[in-house]
Design an enzyme around this catalytic site. Structure first.
Site, PDB file in Angstrom:
ATOM      1  N   HIS A 141      71.416  -8.310  15.097  1.00  0.00           N
ATOM      2  CA  HIS A 141      69.919  -9.044  15.081  1.00  0.00           C
ATOM      3  C   HIS A 141      68.947  -8.003  15.775  1.00  0.00           C
ATOM      4  O   HIS A 141      69.569  -7.274  16.855  1.00  0.00           O
ATOM      5  CB  HIS A 141      69.985 -10.247  15.730  1.00  0.00           C
ATOM      6  CG  HIS A 141      68.739 -11.002  15.473  1.00  0.00           C
ATOM      7  ND1 HIS A 141      67.730 -10.783  16.467  1.00  0.00           N
ATOM      8  CD2 HIS A 141      68.514 -12.288  14.762  1.00  0.00           C
ATOM      9  CE1 HIS A 141      66.681 -11.875  15.918  1.00  0.00           C
ATOM     10  NE2 HIS A 141      67.117 -12.396  14.993  1.00  0.00           N
ATOM     11  N   ASP A 160      76.616 -11.358  21.632  1.00  0.00           N
ATOM     12  CA  ASP A 160      75.647 -12.422  20.908  1.00  0.00           C
ATOM     13  C   ASP A 160      76.147 -13.261  20.319  1.00  0.00           C
ATOM     14  O   ASP A 160      76.632 -13.203  18.929  1.00  0.00           O
ATOM     15  CB  ASP A 160      74.708 -11.477  20.274  1.00  0.00           C
ATOM     16  CG  ASP A 160      73.586 -12.271  19.250  1.00  0.00           C
ATOM     17  OD1 ASP A 160      73.711 -13.446  19.433  1.00  0.00           O
ATOM     18  OD2 ASP A 160      72.869 -11.629  18.591  1.00  0.00           O
ATOM     19  N   GLN A 202      75.058 -17.295  16.770  1.00  0.00           N
ATOM     20  CA  GLN A 202      75.259 -17.893  15.181  1.00  0.00           C
ATOM     21  C   GLN A 202      76.876 -18.325  15.527  1.00  0.00           C
ATOM     22  O   GLN A 202      77.451 -18.855  14.216  1.00  0.00           O
ATOM     23  CB  GLN A 202      75.277 -16.980  14.152  1.00  0.00           C
ATOM     24  CG  GLN A 202      73.914 -16.329  13.715  1.00  0.00           C
ATOM     25  CD  GLN A 202      72.845 -17.222  13.255  1.00  0.00           C
ATOM     26  OE1 GLN A 202      73.355 -18.456  12.664  1.00  0.00           O
ATOM     27  NE2 GLN A 202      71.538 -17.370  13.486  1.00  0.00           N
ATOM     28  N   LYS A 244      70.004 -23.414  17.903  1.00  0.00           N
ATOM     29  CA  LYS A 244      70.940 -23.325  16.648  1.00  0.00           C
ATOM     30  C   LYS A 244      72.297 -24.054  16.903  1.00  0.00           C
ATOM     31  O   LYS A 244      72.784 -24.304  15.698  1.00  0.00           O
ATOM     32  CB  LYS A 244      71.202 -21.763  16.671  1.00  0.00           C
ATOM     33  CG  LYS A 244      70.199 -20.905  16.322  1.00  0.00           C
ATOM     34  CD  LYS A 244      70.559 -19.682  15.947  1.00  0.00           C
ATOM     35  CE  LYS A 244      69.489 -18.476  16.255  1.00  0.00           C
ATOM     36  NZ  LYS A 244      68.466 -18.383  15.141  1.00  0.00           N
ATOM     37  N   CYS A 265      65.638 -10.608  10.470  1.00  0.00           N
ATOM     38  CA  CYS A 265      65.730  -9.768  11.882  1.00  0.00           C
ATOM     39  C   CYS A 265      66.898  -9.012  11.753  1.00  0.00           C
ATOM     40  O   CYS A 265      67.384  -8.584  12.900  1.00  0.00           O
ATOM     41  CB  CYS A 265      65.552 -10.676  12.891  1.00  0.00           C
ATOM     42  SG  CYS A 265      63.958 -11.469  13.131  1.00  0.00           S
TER      43      CYS A 265
END
Lengths: 141, 415
Positions: free
Chosen positions: B132, B209, B212, B235, B373
């Site tokens: 991202h 990261d 998600q 999220k 993104c």
């Protein structure tokens, strides 16, 4: 027809429709009717920056100084928006295009049925046409 | 499921939990909402909404400062939330949990602070081709500042990282690896445990990261041996504006403060200041207190359902959705990795994604369009963007069926 009269015509057509789907369908249908642009005219110079999709507008003044346009976008909706603008400006003099007050967007409440990004793209298309008109005048002078 | 303690109460099924989300009862364009934009932000269950309201109605004040009852209560609840995050990640110490504004903020913190201390001219930072922008740009900024270079792990046509190429990028001058756990635009689950182990063989720290990942799967930072792990509350059924940076204590202690202000200091004078202990050293200013507390509630909520049940349901849904989409003539699926979570990214020949999404919205369907993104991912596939349908555990097969029907409608209208 004057730029003002054509805008009034568009306002009447769009305001006749009472829901946003019909208005968007109207724009989509216009997109299907946009005259195709010559492949060679899709250049950096004709590219519209600030559009959500890819779009090009090619301007050509004739000997009398009236502007003619061909355009393309990979989005049918953007094509429809270009078709609306081209309908207003096609065959108009560069002088009239430059001084034109584009009121139809406000009068049809475009922000109620078109996303902010897309109205921004439409503004970029109008800026491009006005810039081309300014260039045509400079060239003529 | 049987509650083994007593009473033999039956826990709600996954399908019944859909009712926990009030927004899913609303209509869009006169049609019941089908929310398939969970990758952008998940919806919030009533308990999370209640936690935010309760805070402002009964508990609101500033934390870590006052001796009055409200301040003590709010501080306790905020710190309880931090402890919930610690347990959620199976971190060793609660001071390893920095509460931030979100994943982007967490990564910027590490890039700026770790980079300032440990990155020098000629050093290398390794990221991947499917990051991202939030895990690209902070590293570009610090690399530019420090004269370091950014190297990119390539990706295959199926949207999987080339792990061998990754290992070849690890070098004595590599000072950080920053990789996404689950790709937001393709859904690929990366083999981060294996990648972390490879980096650790050369003593290179790794930031993951996890934005998600946490909505879909349990994350154990000690099992992964991640040095840093970043994610956002919004999220994973929590509120916007709050997120987490997990960092190993020794690394966080070695890093200089990122931002200056209240709470992060021990002493301040005009001659110089000293820094508070972890985690407060990295938490300048009044935080998003209600958000932090509600993040704790979101964790409780996830725990009450259990990732196993969520994962089983989502896997079935992803398989069903993918199979249904692939039946559509002219549909191209981007991201066909073996291990995927929650994302179906696609284009339909001859249809612009924005036009398609506009017509899907007309049918009550929320999907995302564009580059998500991740412009380098789009460049890798030679496209400008995709339509992304992203799942949460509260989605069901009827949502997928409605999506498929709407795509047929869009095709008919646009072609």
């Amino acid at each position: 027809m004057t730029i003002e009269a054509i805008q009034e015509e568009i306002v009447e057509e769009l305001n006749f429709m009472d829901n946003t789907h019909d208005k968007n369908d109207y724009v989509l249908d216009l997109g299907k009717e946009l005259v195709p642009m010559e492949e060679e005219h899709k250049t950096d110079a004709t590219f519209i920056h600030g559009c959500q999709s890819k779009a090009w507008i090619h301007s050509q003044p004739n000997e009398e100084g009236n502007m003619h346009f061909t355009a393309y976008s990979d989005s049918l909706y953007s094509k429809g928006m270009i078709a609306l603008i081209v309908r207003i400006f096609e065959g108009q003099s560069a002088e009239n295009i430059l001084k034109a007050d584009l009121f139809f967007m406000d009068k049809v409440g475009m922000s109620t049925f078109v996303s902010q990004k897309r109205t921004g793209g439409m503004a970029a298309m109008i800026d491009k046409i006005k810039l081309d008109a300014a260039k045509a005048l400079t060239y003529k002078a | 499921l049987i509650d083994m303690n007593m009473n033999s109460t039956i826990a709600p099924s996954i399908a019944e939990h859909r009712a926990d989300f009030p927004i899913l009862k609303r209509e869009v364009n006169g049609i019941p909402l089908v929310y398939l934009d969970n990758g952008a932000s998940s919806q919030k269950p009533q308990v999370v909404i209640d936690a935010i309201e309760h805070y402002y109605v009964f508990e609101n004040t500033n934390i870590h400062r006052g001796v009055h009852t409200l301040s003590q209560e709010a501080t306790q609840k905020y710190e309880d939330a931090r402890e919930k995050v610690r347990a959620f990640l199976n971190a060793e110490h609660s001071e390893e949990i920095i509460l931030t504004k979100g994943t982007t903020d967490s990564i910027n913190l590490v890039a700026a602070s770790y980079g300032k201390k440990f990155l020098n001219a000629g050093d290398r930072v390794v990221i991947s081709a499917m990051e991202h922008h939030s895990n690209i740009v902070p590293w570009q900024l610090i690399c530019d500042d420090r004269g370091a270079e950014l190297k990119v792990i390539p990706m295959t046509d199926s949207g999987e990282l080339d792990v061998e190429a990754y290992k070849a990028l690890l070098s004595p001058n590599t000072k950080m690896v920053a990789v996404v756990h689950v790709s937001n635009s393709l859904g690929t689950i990366n083999p981060v445990k294996e990648m972390i182990a490879a980096a650790h063989q050369q003593n290179i720290p790794v930031l993951i990261d996890g934005a998600q990942a946490v909505p879909h799967m349990a994350v154990d930072v000690r099992d992964l041996d991640a040095d840093f792990y970043a994610f956002s509350a919004h999220k994973m059924f929590g509120p916007t504006g709050v997120g987490v940076l997990y960092g190993k204590k020794e690394l966080l202690n070695a890093m200089p403060p990122y931002q200056g202000g209240g709470d992060m200091i021990k002493t301040v004078s005009f001659e110089g200041s000293t820094w508070n202990d972890l985690p407060h050293k990295f938490e300048a200013g009044t935080p998003n207190i209600a958000g932090g507390i509600a993040l704790g509630t979101a964790i409780d909520y996830i725990n009450s359902i259990g990732y196993d049940a969520m994962h089983a349901h989502e896997t079935e849904l992803l398989e069903y959705g993918t199979a249904q989409l692939l039946k559509i003539e002219g549909l191209i699926l981007y991201g066909t990795a073996k291990n995927k979570a929650g994302v179906m990214s696609f284009l339909i020949e001859g249809l612009h994604p924005y036009d398609t999404a506009m017509l899907l919205d007309r049918k009550g369907i929320a999907v995302r369009t564009g580059h998500h993104c991740t412009q380098p991912v789009m460049d890798r596939f030679g496209i400008d963007g995709t339509i992304r349908a992203s799942l949460a555990f509260y989605n069901n097969k009827a949502d997928i069926d409605q999506l498929i029907e709407a795509i047929h409608y869009a095709k008919e209208r646009l072609l």
